[in-house]
Design a protein around this motif. Structure first.
Motif, PDB file in Angstrom:
ATOM      1  N   PHE A  90       0.842  -1.193   0.000  1.00 57.17           N
ATOM      2  CA  PHE A  90       0.000   0.000   0.000  1.00 57.17           C
ATOM      3  C   PHE A  90       0.879   1.246   0.000  1.00 57.17           C
ATOM      4  O   PHE A  90       1.888   1.327   0.704  1.00 57.17           O
ATOM      5  N   GLY A  91       0.494   2.210  -0.814  1.00 57.80           N
ATOM      6  CA  GLY A  91       1.197   3.482  -0.840  1.00 57.80           C
ATOM      7  C   GLY A  91       0.268   4.569  -1.340  1.00 57.80           C
ATOM      8  O   GLY A  91      -0.909   4.318  -1.619  1.00 57.80           O
ATOM      9  N   LYS A  92       0.799   5.760  -1.471  1.00 57.12           N
ATOM     10  CA  LYS A  92      -0.009   6.889  -1.912  1.00 57.12           C
ATOM     11  C   LYS A  92       0.802   7.810  -2.829  1.00 57.12           C
ATOM     12  O   LYS A  92       2.032   7.875  -2.742  1.00 57.12           O
ATOM     13  N   ASP A  93       0.080   8.529  -3.665  1.00 52.03           N
ATOM     14  CA  ASP A  93       0.601   9.633  -4.478  1.00 52.03           C
ATOM     15  C   ASP A  93       1.744   9.255  -5.426  1.00 52.03           C
ATOM     16  O   ASP A  93       2.785   9.919  -5.461  1.00 52.03           O
ATOM     17  N   PRO A  94       1.570   8.211  -6.242  1.00 52.48           N
ATOM     18  CA  PRO A  94       2.595   7.932  -7.251  1.00 52.48           C
ATOM     19  C   PRO A  94       2.759   9.116  -8.193  1.00 52.48           C
ATOM     20  O   PRO A  94       1.797   9.798  -8.521  1.00 52.48           O
ATOM     21  N   HIS A  95       3.996   9.379  -8.582  1.00 54.68           N
ATOM     22  CA  HIS A  95       4.337  10.448  -9.524  1.00 54.68           C
ATOM     23  C   HIS A  95       4.129  11.841  -8.912  1.00 54.68           C
ATOM     24  O   HIS A  95       4.145  12.829  -9.644  1.00 54.68           O
ATOM     25  N   LYS A  96       3.969  11.913  -7.614  1.00 50.28           N
ATOM     26  CA  LYS A  96       3.837  13.210  -6.944  1.00 50.28           C
ATOM     27  C   LYS A  96       4.997  13.421  -5.979  1.00 50.28           C
ATOM     28  O   LYS A  96       5.697  12.487  -5.596  1.00 50.28           O
ATOM     29  N   ARG A  97       5.176  14.658  -5.567  1.00 48.13           N
ATOM     30  CA  ARG A  97       6.217  14.996  -4.600  1.00 48.13           C
ATOM     31  C   ARG A  97       6.007  14.247  -3.285  1.00 48.13           C
ATOM     32  O   ARG A  97       6.958  13.987  -2.540  1.00 48.13           O
ATOM     33  N   THR A  98       4.765  13.894  -3.012  1.00 51.74           N
ATOM     34  CA  THR A  98       4.421  13.222  -1.756  1.00 51.74           C
ATOM     35  C   THR A  98       4.303  11.710  -1.921  1.00 51.74           C
ATOM     36  O   THR A  98       3.674  11.046  -1.103  1.00 51.74           O
ATOM     37  N   GLU A  99       4.909  11.137  -2.977  1.00 52.96           N
ATOM     38  CA  GLU A  99       4.915   9.677  -3.125  1.00 52.96           C
ATOM     39  C   GLU A  99       5.439   9.043  -1.840  1.00 52.96           C
ATOM     40  O   GLU A  99       6.495   9.436  -1.325  1.00 52.96           O
ATOM     41  N   ARG A 100       4.704   8.046  -1.348  1.00 51.85           N
ATOM     42  CA  ARG A 100       5.093   7.443  -0.073  1.00 51.85           C
ATOM     43  C   ARG A 100       4.582   6.016   0.028  1.00 51.85           C
ATOM     44  O   ARG A 100       3.610   5.630  -0.608  1.00 51.85           O
ATOM     45  N   LEU A 101       5.255   5.261   0.886  1.00 50.05           N
ATOM     46  CA  LEU A 101       5.020   3.832   1.045  1.00 50.05           C
ATOM     47  C   LEU A 101       4.624   3.563   2.492  1.00 50.05           C
ATOM     48  O   LEU A 101       5.264   4.053   3.427  1.00 50.05           O
ATOM     49  N   HIS A 102       3.567   2.759   2.666  1.00 45.87           N
ATOM     50  CA  HIS A 102       3.134   2.387   4.015  1.00 45.87           C
ATOM     51  C   HIS A 102       4.102   1.346   4.567  1.00 45.87           C
ATOM     52  O   HIS A 102       4.260   0.252   4.012  1.00 45.87           O
ATOM     53  N   ILE A 103       4.751   1.658   5.662  1.00 43.37           N
ATOM     54  CA  ILE A 103       5.858   0.852   6.174  1.00 43.37           C
ATOM     55  C   ILE A 103       5.394  -0.546   6.583  1.00 43.37           C
ATOM     56  O   ILE A 103       6.016  -1.551   6.215  1.00 43.37           O
TER      57      ILE A 103
END
Length: 533
Positions: free
Chosen positions: A501-514
């Motif tokens: 699970f993650g959020k915001d692909p291709h954005k400055r806030t791209e992030r991965l749920h640890i």
């Protein structure tokens, strides 16, 4: 027992951060270097020290390589192909933090010093401590890290199944890596007598709508195709506007009919394809002058479930004819009002028909040479070259103007859906049960992955000849762009996508749920594969 490198949460996190730190933006030296570094990393696994021939770097294009790693059990034929891509999009949006975009630990810490710059959702996730930020963390180097972890453990413990790790360049642009991987997968299959049982991708969970926090697995992937048009009018001086007709004028009618139309929409159970949207609209006039623009380029994104390239072209032609009819009627009324004769009637011409006309006029050899020369010497990517080829042919056949010349621009991603396959139904139920029991996590199944992925190039099953319509109406076909349709049809096995699970692909806030990345997904993937051993 052999010491393993990537089996703890901490070691897996360190592996991900190392993979991310190898900057591999599409069409850069970093993308070219990445597979060599990954190859060297996999060489540390004792199995590949004993079987170095099971590691392969395979040519893609522009000096890029794809990488395969085969773990083969001596008594197994059942084989799972683990698919990922290692290229990422660019990083300009990070601003003054761009130097940290590929350093997840440092970037996450740096963002804590400027939380006020982040959108509310990203700020909340950052402060929770549950997410790791950085380009490629989510999309999709975590998928590759998970597959490296799996193949390391499978080889060490001699799981009675075969695994092929495949990681490719260029997914973010035209998927040349996966298209070049197809014949190599067939070679591996034949050489090692592998029975491809499943194509398992590791793309991350993509939100279905803004704010969506559900966890998904995918039993297919959405298709993407790009209907395009060169609008050819007739040039004139601005002082005599109706001695010609601008391409922009005619283009506006086609844009109105195509943009957001529901005529391409498909549904499968609760899922629907997004409606078409414009990816390009511009005239081809290169400099200012008082000559009117008489050529314009238009391109749309169309998503598919079941429709093939022939179906889409048929609908596109229908829409273009409606637009042409309305444009002709409107243009005729203007000419009547101004008491001038129309310069012609706007027609709709498929690219394949334009080629036939040009061959009748100039001969097949001349047209072939004309098209090849444009493709060889024109600047730009496959989309630019497509428009330039059509433009060149229309310049030589101006008697066909005014016209909408309709065609396809690359890339094309055929849709794939394995939802009805028994193995996928069992796998879906298995993961859902394991996730609930182990983590009290609800996992939802989606029939079509909505992020577009390389699974489009396996399990090809179109029996209605749609590929011929694509080949015949794609100007750069067999010049700078091809799809191995016949070879894809030989890779017949269900597709499945299980990723973190993650959020915001291709954005400055791209992030991965640890927790999803380093605890839940590794557990579920191992359980799933061992269930098939």
């Amino acid at each position: 027992m052999t010491q393993l490198n990537w089996q703890t949460e901490q070691d897996l996190r360190a592996l991900l951060c190392e993979l991310v730190s190898w900057k591999s933006m599409s069409r850069t030296d970093g993308e070219r270097d990445f597979p060599y570094k990954a190859h060297a990393k996999l060489q540390h696994i004792p199995y590949f020290q004993e079987h170095p021939e099971h590691l392969a770097l395979v040519d893609a294009d522009h000096h890029r390589k794809l990488l395969t790693a085969l773990y083969k059990h001596e008594n197994a034929t059942k084989t799972i192909v683990l698919i990922s891509h290692f290229d990422t999009v660019n990083t300009e949006e990070y601003g003054d933090l761009e130097a940290l975009a590929f350093e997840p630990e440092m970037l996450t810490q740096a963002l804590l010093e400027r939380t006020e710059e982040l959108p509310e959702d990203a700020r909340r996730d950052l402060l929770s401590g549950d997410y790791l930020f950085g380009r490629g963390t989510m999309d999709m180097k975590m998928g590759l890290a998970l597959h490296m972890q799996l193949i390391e453990k499978a080889a060490a413990e001699k799981w009675p199944i075969n695994l092929v790790l495949l990681t490719v360049p260029d997914e973010e642009v035209s998927s040349v890596g996966m298209r070049e991987a197809v014949p190599h997968l067939i070679t591996l299959k034949e050489k090692h007598q592998l029975d491809y049982f499943l194509f398992l991708n590791g793309e991350p969970v993509f939100a279905q709508e803004p704010g969506d926090k559900k966890t998904y697995i995918y039993s297919g992937t959405i298709g993407k195709i790009m209907p395009s048009a060169l609008v050819y009018g007739m040039e004139t001086h601005v002082g005599e506007p109706l001695s010609g007709v601008t391409a922009n004028y005619f283009a506006s009618f086609l844009t109105k009919e195509m943009e957001f139309t529901d005529q391409f929409r498909e549904a499968f159970e609760e899922e629907q394809t997004p409606i078409p949207v414009s990816l390009m609209q511009k005239d081809l006039k290169m400099e200012y002058s008082v000559q009117t623009p008489y050529r314009a380029a238009l391109m749309w994104n169309v998503f598919t479930f079941k429709q093939n390239a022939g179906d889409i072209m048929q609908t596109f032609e229908k829409v273009a004819n409606v637009a042409a009819k309305e444009a002709n009627e409107h243009y005729t009324r203007i000419c009547a009002r101004e008491n001038v004769a129309p310069v012609g009637k706007l027609e709709v011409i498929r690219y394949e028909k334009l080629v036939e006309y040009a061959k009748d006029k100039f001969g097949e050899a001349a047209v072939t040479r004309m098209v090849e020369d444009v493709c060889r010497y024109a600047e730009g990517d496959d989309r630019d070259k497509s428009f330039k080829i059509v433009d060149k042919l229309m310049i030589e056949c101006q008697e066909l103007a005014p016209a909408y010349v309709i065609f396809y621009a690359p890339p094309y991603y055929p849709a794939v859906n394995s939802s009805d396959e028994a193995v996928i139904q069992d796998a879906t139920a298995f993961i859902q049960q394991e996730a609930k029991e182990a983590f009290d996590l609800t996992v939802n199944r989606i029939h079509y992955f909505n992020g577009i992925c390389d699974l489009s190039y396996v399990n090809y099953a179109d029996t209605r000849g749609g590929w011929e319509h694509f080949e015949n109406n794609t100007p750069v076909w067999n010049l700078s762009y091809t799809i191995p349709f016949k070879e894809m049809a030989q890779l017949q096995a269900p597709v499945f996508n299980v990723g973190p699970f993650g959020k915001d692909p291709h954005k400055r806030t791209e992030r991965l749920h640890i927790n999803s990345a380093f605890v839940e997904t590794p557990y579920l993937l191992e359980k799933l594969i061992r269930n098939w051993c």
